[in-house]
Motif scaffolding. Structure first.
Motif, PDB file in Angstrom:
ATOM      1  N   LYS A   1      -7.654  11.819  -3.433  1.00 27.69           N
ATOM      2  CA  LYS A   1      -7.637  13.246  -3.121  1.00 27.69           C
ATOM      3  C   LYS A   1      -8.723  14.022  -3.851  1.00 27.69           C
TER       4      LYS A   1
ATOM      5  N   GLU B   1       2.328   1.804  -3.298  1.00 31.23           N
ATOM      6  CA  GLU B   1       1.284   2.254  -4.208  1.00 31.23           C
ATOM      7  C   GLU B   1       1.037   3.750  -4.006  1.00 31.23           C
ATOM      8  N   ARG B   2       0.995   4.123  -2.742  1.00 31.09           N
ATOM      9  CA  ARG B   2       0.763   5.534  -2.429  1.00 31.09           C
ATOM     10  C   ARG B   2       1.908   6.384  -2.947  1.00 31.09           C
TER      11      ARG B   2
ATOM     12  N   LEU C   1       0.831  -1.201   0.000  1.00 33.35           N
ATOM     13  CA  LEU C   1       0.000   0.000   0.000  1.00 33.35           C
ATOM     14  C   LEU C   1       0.861   1.244   0.000  1.00 33.35           C
TER      15      LEU C   1
ATOM     16  N   GLU D   1       1.603   9.313  -5.532  1.00 38.62           N
ATOM     17  CA  GLU D   1       2.083  10.649  -5.186  1.00 38.62           C
ATOM     18  C   GLU D   1       3.118  11.119  -6.192  1.00 38.62           C
TER      19      GLU D   1
ATOM     20  N   GLU E   1      -6.654   8.248  -7.596  1.00 39.30           N
ATOM     21  CA  GLU E   1      -6.090   7.037  -7.000  1.00 39.30           C
ATOM     22  C   GLU E   1      -5.566   7.337  -5.598  1.00 39.30           C
ATOM     23  N   ALA E   2      -5.063   8.536  -5.409  1.00 42.92           N
ATOM     24  CA  ALA E   2      -4.540   8.900  -4.095  1.00 42.92           C
ATOM     25  C   ALA E   2      -5.674   9.296  -3.165  1.00 42.92           C
TER      26      ALA E   2
END
Lengths: 174, 870
Positions: free
Chosen positions: B433, B365-366, B362, B370, B430-431
Motif C-alpha cells: 500500500k 498473509e494478507r 497468500l 492487514e 508488505e500489503a
C-alpha cells in the motif's frame, strides 16, 4: 559395280522353258550342229546333244543363247571391264542337266569344278566378249568364266578366283 | 525419437564408393567404346582377309614356269615335227597369256615394281616382241625360224625363273606384312579387352562393397526398428499411430492400459472419436491444420505450442485430462500421424492443490498484514490522545517534579508512537500500500529540515551536525520528499544515537551523466559497525548485539524500512564502517532534475515565524467533527486555548447537519469516522447550499498519503493536517485557512529574484522608513486582511460582472501603496479588459489567488527581514 544386262532370246527362252517343264529330261533332244569352229564341248550328264553324248558349241550357237553383260573389275586385268556371255545357269538349262557340278577344263589342262549352287541368276557367266570384243587365246579367250566380282564379297574369294577359268574349252557335267 | 543414421546423408565411405563406381563405369564405357571401334577394325581386317585379292598366286606364278617349259618343249618337238605348228602356237599363246596376266594383272602390281625384275621383264618383253611376229607369221617362216626361236627361248629361261621367284618372294613379304598387321590389331584388341576385364572386376568389387554396406545398413535399420519398438512399448505415454484418415493402426501397451481397449479393439477405429471427447476435437483439428497446412505461415509454426491439453475418454466413458502432442510422418502409403497422449489427471490435481494452498497462504498473509496495519492504526489513536493530553497538561501550572514526570511520559509516548509508525509503515509496505510520488522538490530545503529536526538530539549528545554539497549543486529535483526525508531521518537518527561528542556530516553529490544519481552520505565518527554485521543491519528486526545498541533501543525496523523506501524510489542503500572509527551510510536515488523551483513541502521556519502572529488572530467559530472522544477533547482544548469557539459533532452525518444549520468560520474534519466518513461529509457540505458551503475544511488524518491528499482536495478539503495534532501545526494551518490563501504546503519558495519580480522593494523601503512601527504593522495587517478578502470575492464572480472593474481598480490602488507591483499590474490588465470589452478572460481571474499568495509571502518575508535589520 556390276551392271547386268539380260538380252532374252525367244528361242532360248522357249527351249529353256521347255526344259524346265520337263525336268527329268528323259527325252533327249537334238541340238543344231555347229557350223563354225567349235569353241566349247559339253559332255556328261546332259539331255540335249548334237554329237555323241556331247553338246558342241560354236561362237554363233553361244551368241544365240540368252546373254548378259556385266561390268566388273578383275584381279587379272587393269581397270573396269565389260564382259558379255551366257550365264552358267542358262547354259546348264540349255544342255539339260541334273548334274550337281560341272568340271571345266582349259586349253592348258587347268581344270576346276563349279558346283551347281554357283549356277544362279546374277552368278558366273561364260564370257565370250571382253569390252565388246572376242577374246583371243592370248587374251585368256576365247571363253572365260567370269563371276560378277564387284557384286558381292563372296565372289572376291580365292574359290571364286580359282573357278574363274580362262581359255576354257571343255565342260563335263557330273 | 530421431536416430542420427536415419537423417544424415549417405555415410562418407559409401559416398566415396559410389563416386568411384561411377568413375569406373565411365571408364568402362570408354573402354567398351574402344573395344567396339577396335572390333570394327578387326572385322574390317577379317573382311579384307575374307575377300581374296588373288587366286592361288603361287600356282599362277609356278604355272608361268610350267607354261614356259611346255612352250619350249613344243618348240623342240616342232623342230622334230613331232607336234604341229598349231600346237606350238597354242603353247605360245598360253605362255603369252600367262605373262600378259603377270604384266597387267592388278594383283601383280607390287611384284612388277620390284627393281631387280626390271631387267628380266625387259628381256622377256624383248623375246615376245621377237617371237610374236614369227608365231603370227606364215607356217613356212615359222618353221624356218624355229631354231632361232628356240635359242631365244632358251635365253630367257633364267629370266622367267627369276620372275617367278621374285614374284613368290614379293607375295611372301606381302602376306607377312598382312599377318603382322592383323597380329598388331589383335594384340591391341587383347590389351583393351584386358583393361575392360580389369574394369569389370573393379566394378564387381565396388558392387560387392555396395551390397555389403547396404546389408549392414539394413541390419542397422532392423536394430533401430527393434529399439523403436521397445521404446514404444515401454513408454509410459500412450503412443498411437493412425493413417491419414485417422484410423488407428498401432496402439501401444501404455495406450491399452490408459484407455482400456485392447490392440485388436482399437485397430481401425477412428482415433479422435474413440479416445477424445467431442469438445476437444476442434482444438486438435485446428492445430493440425496449422501444423500441416502448407499454406500456413511457416514462421508461426515454431512458436505454436506443440502440446495440447485435451480431455481424453477411456473405455466406459470415463474422461480425464490429458496432454497430447502429435506429428506427421511419411508412411509407405501416405502420411501417418503419431500421437502421444499422457494422462495428466494426477498432475492437474496436484496443480490445483498447490494453487489452492498458495492462494490460502497468500490470503492469510494478507490478512496478517492487514491485521498488523489495523492494529497499529488503532494503537495510534489512543496514543495520540495521550500525547495530546500531555501537551494540554503543560498549559496548567505544575511543579518542577510534575513537569519532569510529564517530560518522561511525553518522550516515552513519542518513542511508542515512533515504533507504532514503523510497524505501520512496514505493514503497509508488505500489503503493497505504499507508493512514491515524483514531485518537484528542493534538496536544500529537505536537508535543512532534516538537520533541524535532528539538531536537538545531536546537541544533547554533544555532536556537531551539518550538511554540504560535494561538487555541482542540483537543488531542484523530482522526487518523493516525504519518503526521502523518512530515510534520511532514520540514518541521521541512528548516526546521532551512536555518536557521542563527535560529528555527523551529510554529503550530497550528483553522480554520473547518462543515468544521473543523487547520493546522500551520512558520515559519523561514532562507534562503528563490525564488518560481519554490515550485511544484516538492513534486515528487519535486526538490532546489533551490543549493550550500547540495546541501550539506545529501537525496533530494529528503521533500516529495513529505509531499505524498502529506497528500493521503492528506485534507489540503493548501503553502509561502510570501521569499528571505533565511525560509519558511512549512503543512499543513492535516481536523479531527475527539474527546471522549475520546487514547491515548498512540509512545515518549515515560515510556519513557525507566522505562528506568533496567528496567536493574535481573531477568534473563530469552528466546527469540530471527530468520533474519538479523546481526540475531540485534545483538539477542543487546543482551539479553546487560542480563544476560538468550538462546536462538536460526533460523526460525519451530524457534522453535515450541523454545517447546514449555521455558518462556521472553519471546519475540522476527521477522515475515519463511522456512519459517514470525512470525505463523504465534506462532499455533502460542499454540494449543499448551506451557510458552510464555502467554509474552509481541514482534513485531520493519520494517513496522509499523496494520493489521499489529492482525494481530500477533490472532496473539498483544501487543507490537511496530520494526527497526532501538533499545536503549532494546527494553529499555522488555521491561520492559512483563515487567510483564504492557498494551503501552507503550496506557498512557493521565494528567491530574491522572485521577490523582486513581485515587489517594488524601493517603494516598500520608503514606506517602511517613513512610518512609525505601530502604524506600519497595523496598516500591513489591515491591508493583508482586506486584500485576502477582496481577492476571495473575485473567486466565483461571473466574468462580466459590472462590479468587477471597480473592485479591481480599488485593490490595484492599495497594492500600489504597498509595492505589490506584479499583483497591481495583473489587476490593471483585468481592469483594462473590462473597460474595453465589458468582460475578462477567466484565466486572469483564476490566477489571482495564487499571485496574491505569492505576493503576500514575499511581503511577509521582506517585512521579516526588514524587522530584523532595522
Amino acid at each position: 559395280m556390276t551392271t547386268t544386262t539380260v538380252t532374252p532370246s525367244f528361242l532360248a527362252l522357249a527351249l529353256g522353258g521347255l526344259m524346265a517343264l520337263t525336268p527329268l529330261s528323259a527325252r533327249a533332244s537334238d541340238l543344231a550342229q555347229p557350223t563354225g569352229e567349235v569353241l566349247l564341248s559339253v559332255t556328261g550328264d546332259i539331255a540335249n546333244t548334237n554329237a555323241d553324248g556331247a553338246a558342241m558349241f560354236d561362237r554363233a550357237m553361244l551368241e544365240a543363247l540368252p546373254s548378259v553383260t556385266i561390268q566388273t573389275q578383275t584381279i587379272w586385268t587393269e581397270g573396269l571391264q565389260t564382259f558379255t556371255g551366257v550365264q552358267l545357269v542358262d547354259l546348264a538349262a540349255f544342255v539339260g542337266t541334273d548334274a550337281e557340278s560341272l568340271r571345266a577344263t582349259a586349253v592348258n589342262d587347268y581344270a576346276v569344278s563349279i558346283p551347281s549352287e554357283d549356277w544362279v541368276d546374277g552368278g558366273p557367266i561364260l564370257a565370250y566378249l571382253n569390252n565388246g570384243a572376242p577374246m583371243s587365246l592370248r587374251d585368256k579367250g576365247p571363253l572365260w568364266v567370269i563371276y560378277p566380282y564387284d557384286s558381292k564379297p563372296a565372289y572376291q574369294s580365292e574359290v571364286a578366283y580359282s573357278r574363274s577359268i580362262w581359255q576354257l574349252d571343255r565342260i563335263e557335267m557330273e | 525419437m530421431s536416430l542420427p543414421d536415419d537423417q544424415s546423408p549417405a555415410p562418407r565411405p559409401l559416398r566415396l564408393l559410389r563416386s568411384r563406381t561411377a568413375a569406373t563405369v565411365l571408364a568402362l564405357t570408354f573402354c567398351v567404346g574402344l573395344v567396339g571401334s577396335m572390333a570394327f577394325l578387326v572385322l574390317r581386317e577379317i573382311d579384307a582377309l575374307s575377300t581374296s585379292n588373288s587366286d592361288n598366286l603361287q600356282w599362277s606364278l609356278a604355272q608361268a614356269d610350267v607354261e614356259y617349259m611346255q612352250f619350249r618343249l613344243a618348240l623342240e618337238l616342232a623342230e622334230k615335227d613331232q607336234v604341229s605348228l598349231r600346237d606350238l602356237r597354242r603353247r605360245f599363246d598360253i605362255f603369252y597369256s600367262r605373262l600378259a596376266t603377270l604384266e597387267s594383272g592388278a594383283v601383280y602390281r607390287g611384284m612388277r615394281d620390284a627393281r631387280d625384275l626390271v631387267e628380266p621383264r625387259q628381256n622377256i618383253q624383248d623375246f615376245m616382241a621377237f617371237a610374236v611376229p614369227l608365231i603370227d607369221g606364215p607356217d613356212a617362216d615359222l618353221q624356218a625360224a624355229l631354231p632361232e626361236l628356240q635359242t631365244a627361248a632358251d635365253a630367257i629361261m633364267v629370266e622367267v625363273r627369276n620372275l617367278t621367284l621374285a614374284g613368290l618372294a614379293a607375295f611372301a613379304d606381302d602376306s607377312d606384312q598382312q599377318r603382322q598387321q592383323v597380329m598388331g590389331t589383335l594384340i591391341r584388341l587383347a590389351a583393351v579387352l584386358a583393361i575392360v576385364l580389369a574394369g569389370l572386376m573393379l566394378l564387381a568389387l565396388a558392387l560387392w562393397r555396395l551390397n555389403r554396406l547396404a546389408s549392414l545398413r539394413e541390419a542397422e535399420v532392423q536394430r533401430t526398428a527393434g529399439r523403436m519398438r521397445t521404446i514404444v512399448e515401454t513408454s509410459l505415454d500412450a503412443i498411437i499411430l493412425s493413417d491419414a484418415e485417422g484410423r488407428i493402426r498401432e496402439f501401444n501397451t501404455a495406450a491399452q492400459s490408459i484407455f482400456g481397449y485392447s490392440r485388436a479393439e482399437a485397430r481401425q477405429r477412428d482415433m479422435l472419436e474413440l479416445l477424445i471427447v467431442p469438445e476437444s476435437h476442434d482444438q486438435i483439428l485446428s492445430l493440425a491444420r496449422h501444423r500441416f497446412d502448407p499454406d500456413a505461415v511457416a514462421s508461426i509454426l515454431p512458436t505454436l505450442d506443440r502440446t495440447l491439453d485435451v480431455k481424453a475418454m477411456a473405455r466406459g466413458g470415463r474422461t480425464f485430462p490429458a496432454e497430447l502432442s502429435f506429428d506427421r510422418a511419411a508412411g509407405a502409403d501416405g502420411p501417418v500421424y503419431v500421437a502421444f497422449i499422457r494422462d495428466i489427471s494426477r498432475r492437474k490435481a496436484a496443480e490445483e492443490g498447490l494453487t489452492e494452498a498458495r492462494d490460502r497462504a497468500l490470503a492469510s498473509e494478507r490478512v496478517k498484514a492487514e491485521f498488523l496495519a489495523v492494529m497499529s492504526h488503532e494503537m495510534r489513536t489512543p496514543l495520540n490522545g495521550l500525547l495530546g493530553t500531555m501537551q494540554l497538561l503543560r498549559d496548567h501550572k505544575m511543579t518542577e517534579a510534575q513537569s519532569d514526570l510529564l517530560d518522561h511520559m511525553q518522550s516515552s509516548g513519542q518513542l511508542l508512537l515512533g515504533l507504532v509508525n514503523d510497524v505501520l509503515d512496514l505493514a503497509k509496505f508488505e500489503a503493497g500500500k505504499l507508493s512514491v510520488e515524483q514531485k518537484p522538490m528542493s534538496v536544500k530545503r529537505l536537508l535543512d529540515g532534516v538537520v533541524e529536526t535532528i539538531s536537538p538530539l545531536a546537541a544533547a549528545n554533544g555532536t556537531a551536525l551539518s550538511w554540504h554539497w560535494e561538487g555541482v549543486e542540483q537543488d531542484a529535483i523530482a522526487g518523493d520528499a516525504r519518503r526521502l526525508r523518512q530515510v534520511l531521518l532514520n540514518l541521521l537518527g541512528n548516526a546521532v544515537k551512536f555518536t557521542r561528542g563527535g560529528s555527523v556530516e551529510i554529503e550530497v553529490e550528483t553522480l554520473g551523466f547518462r543515468d544521473p544519481k543523487l547520493e546522500f552520505r551520512v558520515i559519523d565518527t561514532g562507534i562503528g559497525i563490525a564488518e560481519a554485521d554490515l550485511e544484516r543491519i538492513f534486515l528487519d528486526f535486526e538490532t546489533l548485539d551490543s549493550s550500547y545498541a540495546r541501550q539506545v533501543g529501537g525496533t530494529g525496523l528503521g533500516l529495513g524500512i529505509a531499505r524498502r523506501m529506497t528500493g521503492l524510489m528506485g534507489g540503493t542503500i548501503g553502509a561502510e564502517s570501521e569499528v571505533g572509527e565511525g560509519s558511512l551510510f549512503w543512499v543513492r536515488i535516481p536523479m531527475l532534475p527539474v527546471a522549475d523551483m520546487p514547491a515548498y513541502n512540509g512545515p518549515d521556519r515560515r510556519a513557525r515565524t507566522l505562528q506568533p502572529r496567528m496567536a493574535r488572530q481573531a477568534p473563530m467559530t469552528i466546527l469540530l467533527v471527530e468520533d474519538n472522544e479523546i481526540n475531540r477533547f485534545v483538539a477542543r482544548q487546543m482551539l479553546i486555548a487560542e480563544g476560538h469557539e468550538v462546536i462538536e459533532a460526533h460523526d460525519g452525518m451530524s457534522g453535515v447537519e450541523m454545517a447546514s444549520t449555521r455558518a462556521f468560520d472553519l471546519i475540522l474534519m476527521d477522515i475515519s469516522m463511522p456512519v459517514l466518513d470525512g470525505q463523504a461529509a465534506a462532499r455533502l457540505i460542499r454540494a449543499g447550499k448551506g451557510p458552510c458551503a464555502r467554509t474552509p475544511i481541514l482534513a485531520v488524518t493519520a494517513h496522509a498519503l499523496p494520493e489521499e491528499v489529492a482525494r481530500f482536495r477533490e472532496a473539498g478539503m483544501e487543507y490537511c493536517i496530520s494526527k497526532p495534532l501538533d499545536r503549532g501545526e494546527l494553529l499555522a494551518t488555521l491561520a492559512a485557512a483563515r487567510q483564504g490563501a492557498t494551503e501552507v504546503a503550496r506557498v512557493p519558495e521565494m528567491s530574491p529574484s522572485t521577490v523582486d519580480a513581485l515587489l517594488d522593494t524601493a517603494h516598500l523601503e520608503r514606506f517602511w522608513i517613513d512610518l512609525p512601527e505601530a502604524a506600519r504593522e497595523a496598516l500591513l495587517q489591515r491591508f493583508t486582511d482586506e486584500t485576502a478578502r477582496d481577492i476571495a470575492w473575485f473567486a466565483d464572480k461571473p466574468t462580466d460582472d459590472p462590479a468587477l472593474q471597480a473592485q479591481a481598480h480599488r485593490i490595484a490602488g492599495s497594492c500600489a501603496a504597498f509595492g505589490l507591483k506584479a499583483l497591481r499590474k495583473h489587476l490593471g490588465q483585468i481592469e483594462t479588459a473590462l473597460k474595453q470589452s465589458g468582460t475578462v478572460d477567466p484565466a486572469l481571474i483564476t490566477a489571482l489567488p495564487n499571485l496574491w499568495a505569492r505576493s503576500h509571502t514575499a511581503l511577509d518575508l521582506w517585512c521579516d527581514e526588514a524587522r530584523q535589520t532595522v
